[in-house]
Design a protein around this motif. Structure first.
Motif, short mmCIF file in Angstrom:
data_model
loop_
_atom_site.label_atom_id
_atom_site.label_comp_id
_atom_site.label_asym_id
_atom_site.label_seq_id
_atom_site.Cartn_x
_atom_site.Cartn_y
_atom_site.Cartn_z
N SER A 167 0.83 -1.20 0.00
CA SER A 167 0.00 0.00 0.00
C SER A 167 0.86 1.25 0.00
O SER A 167 1.74 1.42 0.83
CB SER A 167 -0.89 -0.01 1.24
OG SER A 167 -1.71 1.12 1.26
N VAL A 213 -7.43 -3.69 4.19
CA VAL A 213 -6.77 -3.64 2.89
C VAL A 213 -7.21 -4.83 2.06
O VAL A 213 -7.19 -5.98 2.51
CB VAL A 213 -5.24 -3.66 3.05
CG1 VAL A 213 -4.55 -3.63 1.69
CG2 VAL A 213 -4.78 -2.47 3.89
N GLU A 269 -7.07 0.37 0.58
CA GLU A 269 -7.34 0.48 2.01
C GLU A 269 -8.55 1.37 2.22
O GLU A 269 -8.57 2.52 1.77
CB GLU A 269 -6.12 1.07 2.73
CG GLU A 269 -6.32 1.20 4.24
CD GLU A 269 -5.10 1.80 4.92
OE1 GLU A 269 -5.26 2.38 6.01
OE2 GLU A 269 -4.00 1.70 4.34
#
Length: 975
Positions: A568, A632, A626
């Motif tokens: 992420s 996530v 997310e």
């Protein structure tokens, strides 16, 4: 382990070329790849600033002048973004009488003396001060070319002299000179601080040998001792302590081995080496202080492996090689192996080959083959560019021609030879080479050493290069048939290292294509081709900011031995609108954004994704989404097959191996031919890797810079993606919030995430597009201008210049000014603790920086001020003066970096500083009119100066004792 110095100096056989001729030859050879900059210093510049001026605003300015932006060698970007701006600022500062101890132009300010790469005390940078003082900026350019030329020439000449000093003569010493002077590390890093260091290695060893020779002959060692200490100091000051440490550590090992048989000489040489490092204390101690309070230490500590991570198989392979070499040279087995030298050589070569195979298949880097065939995946200075793994600078740093490597291997396998100190050379070279190649087992073991383990092992390449060059020269000098046979066997053993290229290029069966339903929250618009060999790949997509808090990209390998890359927030820049490529795809109806999301969608681009970080084979690309709760979801969206294009066929590699056999097959009549061929190969390798740039491309003044310079003195600006990258603004004396110096103050590093937008990478996204420009913490940074390539809309910012006809005035990029900027210095009536400020920030309610501030201490205003007048700060590199008048108690906040060494004086009296907002300088004041002066007086500089003074005194004392205590050669222990 053989002693580096013996009791007698062997005489050369035949007539030897004079040393002055060798110096001229090496300087002439070094002239060839640098000729453009040396012949035309006013029209050509050696540092690769085109890597910066190919970006805005300079690229637009150059295009207007009819000069299309071009980059001769993209791998040299640090030369343009870091070292050229730093050197220009250091030179200007010294000439202006303003010591460059602190750099206010990057970050929120940062130590400059504590950053050795800035070159504040580097003799090779101080030469540029002299040249600019004599001839202005053209003198600066000439100084760059001359110092680079001397680094190549003197490095080769030093290795040549060292080879002679250690018992090699004739063409062998020439081979040693070329092998080290033009090795991969020296050539590739020539104009980086790393390249300032290797030239000292052979000269340091010559200094040690000179001390040993003087002690044996009963002469005075004072002069060689003094020269060794000065050379050691220059090596440490050269700008890269990591490389200097490895170089000095090897020389220290040489001293310790010498001390086994010449105790006084070995200890005297070690003392000279240590005292020389202490003479560099004024730089070394501030560096250690900065290193301890830097992001570099924090990041590398996080990457350190544990004992559980050690690759035991790889470590066993390395130990087995060393054990075999020691066993076959042990005295108890000496009789057997003296009678059967072939058996000894066979065991050694077999162990080396087996170790190479095991380490290669256990995880030796894919680019290990570039140590012998540096052009296998292309070169960064060629039209197609470098398409191999990692950075060419890193991967090819160990380059030595295959013939030299084979000669060195033949020398190692023999077990004896005329080269003095061959034992320490073999051990040191082997360890340095394998560690520089990041060999599994050895690498993890080295990382367990406190502090030292954090260093990048590729910096050991100069040590490996000198050892290989000297051992190859010895292998060349040996004339027996056994030497020729061993050399040819060595080529075959090296083929076991080159051979695993086939396993690095292997692929796998394609995975199933991702089955993706239409996403309502995010999606990709621009994706790479399924099969790609490109160095960089582009991804672009959109996400719904109301339902997605953070978006990232992850690459999942199909191969089980590869590692997933990313997560992420990886490698993304955020934009308000799609690029032209994405708009074209949207117009063609290839993809679409849901109608209810299109108006508020944000766009992300991965303009920094580099396939060199991916192993060859199939990879699935996933979006990491997310949501607001922190959950996530990884969604596969496409797949790519990464192909590593190999420029050379197996036939070429076979021809290269056969050419490497020539030194053994035709020794006597082909000496000049073979050594000359190796020299041409090395000079050809250097050609083009350090290109001279058209002087018109060296930071031409732009309208954008003139607009930015109109901001109040000392206030900062921030560039967007591709606009005025870090450090480039220093050439105009501008102040940028972004910077790069390889260390980065830890407080600044920790501050950055608090002003970023959600989903932005703290390094790759740290630009004007990735920050929350309206947040109170960002306002505290003193940024009053933004420079962006595309239009930008945010409350509180007004367009003041741009390339469009509707802009108030012209600039190559869009420049925005803050409507109500915070001044660089202001007073605050209310003070709270840091924990209270963190809670305030996390609550999202916001705060007014001029109404409330935090400090780490206990001071609080007794009678809070109602009104304050703060004058404009007056600054130099190391001082800031401010006039303040206030009607009560208040905290004066100076929005510059708080760091050890900064002191405050109020009306001439020293006062204690506080950390304001955890990162800035805060000073409690009482009612009245005050003249406040901030001064940078680092205790580390005083400690370093004291260390240098003590070292100088000890050097004088040791020199006097050495002069009075002359021993004859018979008083030294003999091997």
């Amino acid at each position: 382990m053989a002693n580096p110095s013996t009791e007698s100096d062997p005489a050369p056989t035949g007539r030897e070329a004079p040393a002055w001729l060798a110096l001229l030859v090496f300087l002439a050879c070094a002239f060839v790849p640098l000729r453009e900059a040396l012949l035309d210093p006013s029209g050509r510049a050696l540092l690769a600033v085109d890597t910066v001026t190919s970006q805005l605003p300079w690229s637009a300015h150059l295009a207007e002048q009819g000069l299309e932006p071009d980059v001769a060698n993209a791998e040299l970007s640090d030369q343009g973004t870091v070292f050229h701006p730093y050197y220009r600022w250091v030179v200007r500062s010294w000439l202006a009488g303003d010591p460059p101890l602190w750099n206010p132009h990057v970050y929120l300010g940062a130590p400059a003396l504590g950053n050795p790469q800035a070159g504040v005390l580097d003799p090779q940078v101080l030469v540029l001060v002299l040249f600019e003082w004599l001839a202005g900026e053209p003198g600066f350019a000439l100084g760059l070319a001359l110092t680079a030329w001397l680094r190549l020439g003197l490095g080769a000449f030093g290795a040549f002299l060292l080879a002679r000093r250690l018992g090699l003569f004739g063409s062998a010493s020439w081979l040693a000179g070329f092998g080290f002077g033009f090795c991969g590390f020296t050539v590739l890093w020539l104009n980086h601080p790393l390249g300032h260091v290797p030239v000292f290695l052979p000269w340091l060893l010559l200094g040690v040998e000179a001390i040993a020779r003087a002690r044996r002959g009963g002469g005075s060692a004072v002069l060689p001792f003094a020269l060794l200490a000065l050379t050691s100091a220059a090596c440490v000051l050269a700008g890269h302590p990591e490389t200097s440490f490895y170089v000095c550590a090897f020389v220290g090992l040489w001293c310790l081995v010498l001390a086994r048989t010449q105790r006084a000489a070995g200890l005297l040489a070690a003392a000279g080496l240590v005292l020389g490092a202490c003479l560099a204390g004024p730089m070394l101690v501030p560096f250690l202080e900065y290193l301890g309070d830097s992001a570099a230490t924090a990041v590398r500590e996080g990457q350190r492996s544990t004992f559980a991570d050690i690759d035991l198989v790889g470590l066993f392979a390395a130990v087995a090689v060393v054990a075999t070499w020691i066993a076959t040279g042990a005295r108890r087995f000496g009789g057997l192996f003296e009678r059967r030298a072939t058996l000894r050589a066979g065991l050694r070569i077999g162990a080396l080959a087996l170790g190479a195979l095991v380490l290669g298949f256990r995880g030796l880097p894919e680019g290990a083959v570039l140590a012998f065939v540096p052009g296998l995946f292309g070169r960064p200075d060629e039209a197609g560019g470098y398409l191999g793994p990692g950075s060419y600078l890193e991967e090819a740093s160990l380059f030595a021609p295959l013939a030299i490597a084979a000669l060195a291997l033949a020398s190692i396998a023999r077990g004896s030879g005329p080269l003095r100190g061959r034992g320490v050379l073999i051990v040191g070279t082997a360890l340095a080479w394998w560690l520089a190649q990041r060999a599994p087992g050895l690498l993890e073991l080295k990382q367990q050493i406190p502090k030292i383990g954090l260093g990048a092992t590729v910096r050991l390449a100069p040590v490996a290069a000198l050892g290989i060059a000297l051992l190859a020269a010895e292998g060349w000098q040996v004339s027996k048939r056994s030497g020729r046979v061993l050399g040819m066997v060595g080529v075959l053993a090296l083929a076991l290292v080159v051979g695993p290229v086939s396993q690095w290029a292997r692929s796998t069966a394609p995975p199933p294509a991702p089955s993706v339903t239409a996403l309502e929250t995010a999606g990709l618009v621009v994706v790479p081709q399924e099969r790609t060999s490109a160095r960089r790949i582009e991804l672009e997509g959109w996400y719904d900011p109301e339902r997605v808090q953070r978006v990232g990209v992850r690459f999942v390998p199909q191969r089980t031995d590869a590692v997933a890359m990313g997560g992420s927030g990886t490698s993304l820049d955020l934009f308000d609108a799609p690029s032209a490529t994405a708009r074209a795809r949207l117009s063609a109806n290839d993809v679409r954004v849901p109608d209810d999301v299109a108006e508020r969608a944000r766009w992300f681009r991965s303009i920094y994704l580099d396939t060199s970080r991916l192993s060859p084979g199939w990879w699935t690309i996933e979006l990491a989404l997310e949501d607001r709760s922190g959950a996530v979801e990884h969604v596969p969206v496409t797949r790519i097959d990464v192909v590593r294009p190999v420029r050379f066929s197996s036939g070429f590699l076979l021809g290269l191996a056969l050419w490497a056999v020539l030194p053994f097959a035709f020794r006597r009549w082909a000496r000049i031919l073979v050594v000359g061929g190796i020299a041409v190969r090395l000079i050809g390798f250097a050609e083009g890797l350090n290109p001279a740039i058209d002087a018109r491309r060296v930071f031409p003044e732009t309208a954008t810079e003139r607009v930015l310079a109109e901001a109040p003195p000392g206030t900062r600006f921030m560039g967007g993606p591709g606009v005025m990258p870090p450090n480039s603004a220093m050439v105009r004396g501008l102040y940028s919030l972004r910077g790069y110096d390889g260390l980065e103050p830890l407080g600044y590093f920790n501050f950055v995430p608090y002003v970023l937008l959600p989903g932005v990478h703290p390094i790759l996204g740290w630009n004007a597009r990735g920050v929350d420009v309206s947040s109170p913490l960002f306002r505290l940074t003193g940024v009053q201008r933004l420079a962006l390539a595309e239009p930008f809309a945010a409350p509180g910012w007004t367009l003041v210049a741009g390339p469009d006809a509707g802009a108030p005035r012209f600039a190559e990029v869009h420049v925005y000014a803050a409507d109500e900027p915070l001044p660089r210095a202001f007073c605050v009536p209310r003070v709270i603790g840091l924990d209270d400020l963190v809670s305030l920030v996390r609550s999202g309610t916001g705060f007014d920086p001029r109404a409330v501030a935090s400090i780490n201490g206990d001071w609080r205003p007794r009678t809070p001020m109602q009104r304050a007048e703060v004058g404009a700060p007056r600054s130099t590199n190391t001082t800031v003066e401010v006039d303040v008048a206030l009607d009560g108690d208040g905290l004066l906040v100076l929005t510059d970096m708080m760091f050890a060494g900064w002191e405050a004086e109020v009306d001439g009296e020293r006062r204690e500083l506080e950390y304001a907002y955890a990162v800035f300088r805060g000073l409690p004041l009482t009612a009245g009119e005050h003249r406040v002066r901030f001064v940078y007086r680092p205790a580390s500089l005083r400690a370093g100066a004291a260390l240098a003074s003590v070292a100088f005194g000890l050097a004088l004392l040791v020199g006097l004792l050495a002069a009075r205590t002359r021993r004859g050669g018979g008083q030294e222990a003999r091997p």
